[in-house]
Each structure stands twice: as structure tokens, then as C-alpha cells.
Design a protein around this motif. Structure first.
Motif, PDB file in Angstrom:
ATOM      1  N   LYS A   1      -3.760   5.663 -17.037  1.00 30.67           N
ATOM      2  CA  LYS A   1      -3.688   5.846 -15.595  1.00 30.67           C
ATOM      3  C   LYS A   1      -5.099   6.015 -15.043  1.00 30.67           C
ATOM      4  O   LYS A   1      -5.900   6.796 -15.557  1.00 30.67           O
TER       5      LYS A   1
ATOM      6  N   ARG B   1     -14.602   7.391  -6.211  1.00 33.43           N
ATOM      7  CA  ARG B   1     -13.246   7.744  -5.761  1.00 33.43           C
ATOM      8  C   ARG B   1     -12.519   8.445  -6.907  1.00 33.43           C
ATOM      9  O   ARG B   1     -12.297   7.863  -7.963  1.00 33.43           O
ATOM     10  N   ASP B   2     -12.151   9.709  -6.677  1.00 33.32           N
ATOM     11  CA  ASP B   2     -11.393  10.501  -7.647  1.00 33.32           C
ATOM     12  C   ASP B   2      -9.944  10.588  -7.184  1.00 33.32           C
ATOM     13  O   ASP B   2      -9.674  11.012  -6.046  1.00 33.32           O
ATOM     14  N   PHE B   3      -9.027  10.215  -8.087  1.00 30.38           N
ATOM     15  CA  PHE B   3      -7.601  10.241  -7.769  1.00 30.38           C
ATOM     16  C   PHE B   3      -6.989  11.508  -8.367  1.00 30.38           C
ATOM     17  O   PHE B   3      -6.915  11.662  -9.586  1.00 30.38           O
ATOM     18  N   GLN B   4      -6.582  12.426  -7.500  1.00 29.30           N
ATOM     19  CA  GLN B   4      -6.001  13.703  -7.912  1.00 29.30           C
ATOM     20  C   GLN B   4      -4.552  13.766  -7.422  1.00 29.30           C
ATOM     21  O   GLN B   4      -4.264  14.283  -6.339  1.00 29.30           O
ATOM     22  N   GLY B   5      -3.668  13.198  -8.214  1.00 26.48           N
ATOM     23  CA  GLY B   5      -2.261  13.128  -7.808  1.00 26.48           C
ATOM     24  C   GLY B   5      -2.108  12.204  -6.613  1.00 26.48           C
ATOM     25  O   GLY B   5      -2.491  11.026  -6.662  1.00 26.48           O
TER      26      GLY B   5
ATOM     27  N   ARG C   1      -3.655  12.800  -3.810  1.00 31.52           N
ATOM     28  CA  ARG C   1      -4.888  12.901  -3.025  1.00 31.52           C
ATOM     29  C   ARG C   1      -5.967  11.986  -3.600  1.00 31.52           C
ATOM     30  O   ARG C   1      -5.972  11.664  -4.777  1.00 31.52           O
ATOM     31  N   GLU C   2      -6.874  11.623  -2.724  1.00 34.59           N
ATOM     32  CA  GLU C   2      -8.015  10.790  -3.120  1.00 34.59           C
ATOM     33  C   GLU C   2      -9.278  11.377  -2.511  1.00 34.59           C
ATOM     34  O   GLU C   2      -9.369  11.538  -1.289  1.00 34.59           O
ATOM     35  N   VAL C   3     -10.255  11.734  -3.379  1.00 29.87           N
ATOM     36  CA  VAL C   3     -11.515  12.320  -2.928  1.00 29.87           C
ATOM     37  C   VAL C   3     -12.611  11.275  -3.051  1.00 29.87           C
ATOM     38  O   VAL C   3     -12.834  10.725  -4.133  1.00 29.87           O
TER      39      VAL C   3
ATOM     40  N   VAL D   1      -7.983   7.416 -13.080  1.00 29.25           N
ATOM     41  CA  VAL D   1      -8.238   8.721 -12.474  1.00 29.25           C
ATOM     42  C   VAL D   1      -9.523   8.732 -11.647  1.00 29.25           C
ATOM     43  O   VAL D   1      -9.705   9.617 -10.797  1.00 29.25           O
ATOM     44  N   SER D   2     -10.432   7.758 -11.898  1.00 23.48           N
ATOM     45  CA  SER D   2     -11.644   7.680 -11.072  1.00 23.48           C
ATOM     46  C   SER D   2     -12.184   6.261 -11.079  1.00 23.48           C
ATOM     47  O   SER D   2     -12.023   5.524 -12.054  1.00 23.48           O
TER      48      SER D   2
END
Length: 384
Positions: free
Chosen positions: A206, A236-240, A242-244, A208-209
Motif C-alpha cells: 500500500k 505527499r504522506d497518506f495517513q488513512g 488524510r493526505e499531508v 504510504v508516501s
């Protein structure tokens, strides 16, 4: 300073000690001295001629590219001589055995040896000892010593001799760490810079970044290995759900890759020692990098080529031990034909491994396997 007199004195002391303890007889030392003396003399003679021809062929390139004379002598030819001496060591072994054994046969020395009860198998012992010495010498030189000098030689060739030197590569994709995939659309080695760089990290398949940058530059001056400078980036960090998103102008990062991992220059495999070569091959296979056939062929050749000294020694001795009316002409002709056939066979099998997806280990060892049967046949036909 060690002189030729010191070497001869040491050789005599070793010879006397081995003879005294019944390890090697005087007859063995006589043949070993003939074998190794002819071997090193043939190397000196043929390589000297090769240097003259090579210089005559490439002098125009050296002059047109303003190659300094000290670089030609010390960077190129000082490393050219051991490299090609070791590369064609099998040919020198074959020629040496046939040349001096034929002379022994012509002078009826082999007949005299056998008349005293020395069997052909016993006669082979000093030949095998000499072949073992040459095998060990060529392996150590080829695996550990010569690659260090090849770095200087290959750099000289790429700068002053080769017409086209590869300085760019495109569409580079490799796994730099577990679940971390790097991609570079275009890499230019002369400025150590890659364009359109992306770095994706996966956990349990999956994403994740995702990092995307316009350029990435290798910091060759840094003491820290694998140091890269990332410019104009967006992370781009994918946290569930959310996207940072983080962006910046410059980011210093440690990425487990180097320019040599994806930019393969001509002769690069010759500049690595055998342990470095094995590590490089293993690392590139783990990364999924496919263009490593030349490195695998080089690695296995360093094992197979020294072993050929035993095979060619048996063939050379078997062909030249018999006294012939026509002298060494026939023996030398057959020997040269077989040695050239071996080198040709070796070249063709290596080409198949690189271009036809043939297993490198099998391709490199195939000439030895075939010539082992030729050696067995010649041994049975040899005079007993």
C-alpha cells in the motif's frame, strides 16, 4: 632493494629444502624452472609487441585529445600490461608448455626420463605444480589486484581513447530499500544530476508516501555515503483518509543508491574486485536491475580462466611429449589452433550469456568443460 641474484638465491634455497625433504625432486625443479621461465619470457615478449602495436594504433587519438605523456605511460600502459598479461594467461601457458616440452623431446630428454622408470603420469607432476602456481597467481591478480589498476586505466580510456562515452541514462527505476522505489526520467553523469525524480514508499503493498522533485543531485564531495540533494520537491504522506502535503526548495537526504548503480560505463565491471563484484550483482538483483549480465560474466570468468591452466597444460604436454621428425612445427601449430579455438569459444559463449539470455556461469565454464574431454583424449593418446 631486491635483485635478481637475491631471487635466484632464495629459489635455490627453497629447491634444496624441498629436495632434502623429498617433497620435490631435482627433476621436478628442472621442469618447473623451464615451465615458469618460458611462461614469463613469452609474456614479456608478446606483451611488449602488443604495447608497440597498441601505441601505434592509438597515437592519433592520444595526440588529438592532448593526452599527457605521463598519463599515457603510467595511467594507461602501466596498467595495460598486467591486465592483458592476466587476460591471455591461458594462451601463454599453452605456448610455453608446447615450446619447452618439444625442445625436451627433440633433445631426447623425455626419452631419457622415461627410460629410468619415470611414467608419463609422474612426469605430469611438475607440470601440474607449475600450473597450480600460475592458477593461483592469475586468480589473485585478477580478483583483487588488477581491478584497482583498472580504475585508472578505464578512466584514461574513457577520456582519451574511446569515441563515445556514456554519460546519460533514462527511465531508471530500482528498489533502493525494502518497499521503496526510485524513478529518474533522465540522469546526466557529467553534472551528477537526475531530472523528474520520484520516490514511492509501500507498506504491505500500500502506497504510504510519494515524493516528486524536479531534480536530484548526487553530492560527491560529502563524506556521508548515498548523500543526495533534492530540489523543488513535493512530499505527499497518506495517513488513512488524510493526505499531508509538504513542499520545499531543497532537501538533503540519504537514499541507498549511487550513480554507478544505474549508469553503467564501458569496462566498469573490470574495476571491481571479486567481493565487490559479488556484492554489486547481489544488490542489483535485489533491486530488480536487469542489465548486469556483463558483471556476472566477468565474475565467473575470474574463476574459470585460472582453472584453464590445468586443462591446457595437460593438452600441451600430451601433444608435445613425443619426439617428431618435423620438430616443433606440427606440435606448435596444433597447440596454437587449440588455444585460439579456446579463446574463440570463450568469447562466443560470453556473448551468448550477455545477448542471448544464456546462464552466465554455464556459458563461462562451457569452454573448460569441452576442453576437459579434449585433455582426457590427448592424455590417453600421449606416449607412455
Amino acid at each position: 632493494m631486491i635483485t635478481a641474484k637475491d631471487i635466484k638465491s632464495t629459489w635455490n634455497k627453497i629447491s634444496d629444502w624441498c629436495t632434502e625433504h623429498s617433497l620435490i625432486s631435482r627433476l621436478d625443479w628442472y621442469i618447473i624452472g623451464k615451465f615458469l621461465g618460458t611462461y614469463f619470457f613469452s609474456i614479456a615478449l608478446i606483451i611488449s609487441i602488443a604495447v608497440v602495436f597498441d601505441f601505434n594504433e592509438h597515437i592519433d587519438k592520444f595526440l588529438s585529445k592532448n593526452a599527457p605523456m605521463d598519463a599515457i605511460l603510467f595511467d594507461y600502459y602501466l596498467n595495460f600490461i598486467p591486465y592483458y598479461s592476466n587476460l591471455f594467461s591461458q594462451l601463454f601457458v599453452f605456448i610455453s608448455v608446447i615450446f619447452f616440452t618439444t625442445k625436451l623431446a627433440e633433445n631426447s630428454e623425455i626419452i631419457a626420463m622415461m627410460s629410468t622408470g619415470v611414467s608419463f603420469r609422474r612426469l605430469m607432476r611438475p607440470y601440474m605444480i607449475s600450473a597450480a602456481f600460475i592458477c593461483l597467481l592469475t586468480f589473485v591478480l585478477g580478483a583483487y589486484v588488477i581491478p584497482k589498476g583498472n580504475i585508472t586505466r578505464v578512466n584514461f580510456e574513457n577520456k582519451y581513447k574511446n569515441k563515445h562515452v556514456v554519460t546519460t541514462t533514462d527511465n531508471v527505476q530500482l528498489e533502493v530499500d525494502t518497499g521503496v522505489i526510485a524513478y529518474i526520467r533522465l540522469y546526466e553523469d557529467y553534472i551528477k544530476t537526475g531530472h523528474d525524480f520520484t520516490l514511492d514508499k509501500f507498506v504491505n503493498k500500500k502506497l504510504v508516501s510519494h515524493l516528486q522533485a524536479s531534480t536530484i543531485q548526487y553530492d560527491s564531495l560529502s563524506e556521508e555515503p548515498y548523500h543526495w540533494i533534492i530540489k523543488d520537491y513535493q512530499l505527499r504522506d497518506f495517513q488513512g483518509m488524510r493526505e499531508v502535503i509538504t513542499s520545499g526548495v531543497r532537501l538533503d537526504s540519504v537514499i541507498q543508491m549511487e550513480p554507478q548503480d544505474f549508469l553503467i560505463t564501458k569496462g566498469q565491471q573490470e574495476t571491481l574486485t571479486s567481493p565487490e563484484l559479488a556484492s554489486y550483482i547481489k544488490r542489483q538483483k535485489q533491486r530488480g536491475f536487469a542489465n548486469i549480465k556483463e558483471f556476472e560474466v566477468e565474475y565467473w570468468q575470474r574463476w574459470a580462466s585460472p582453472f584453464a591452466a590445468f586443462i591446457l597444460t595437460v593438452i600441451g604436454l600430451s601433444l608435445s611429449a613425443k619426439k617428431r621428425k618435423n620438430g616443433m612445427g606440427i606440435s606448435l601449430g596444433i597447440g596454437l589452433a587449440l588455444s585460439l579455438a579456446y579463446i574463440l569459444f570463450q568469447t562466443i559463449s560470453a556473448t551468448f550469456a550477455i545477448n542471448a539470455n544464456f546462464p552466465p556461469a554455464l556459458a563461462v565454464w562451457m569452454p573448460n568443460i569441452v576442453f576437459i574431454f579434449i585433455a582426457i583424449y590427448c592424455y590417453h593418446k600421449a606416449p607412455k
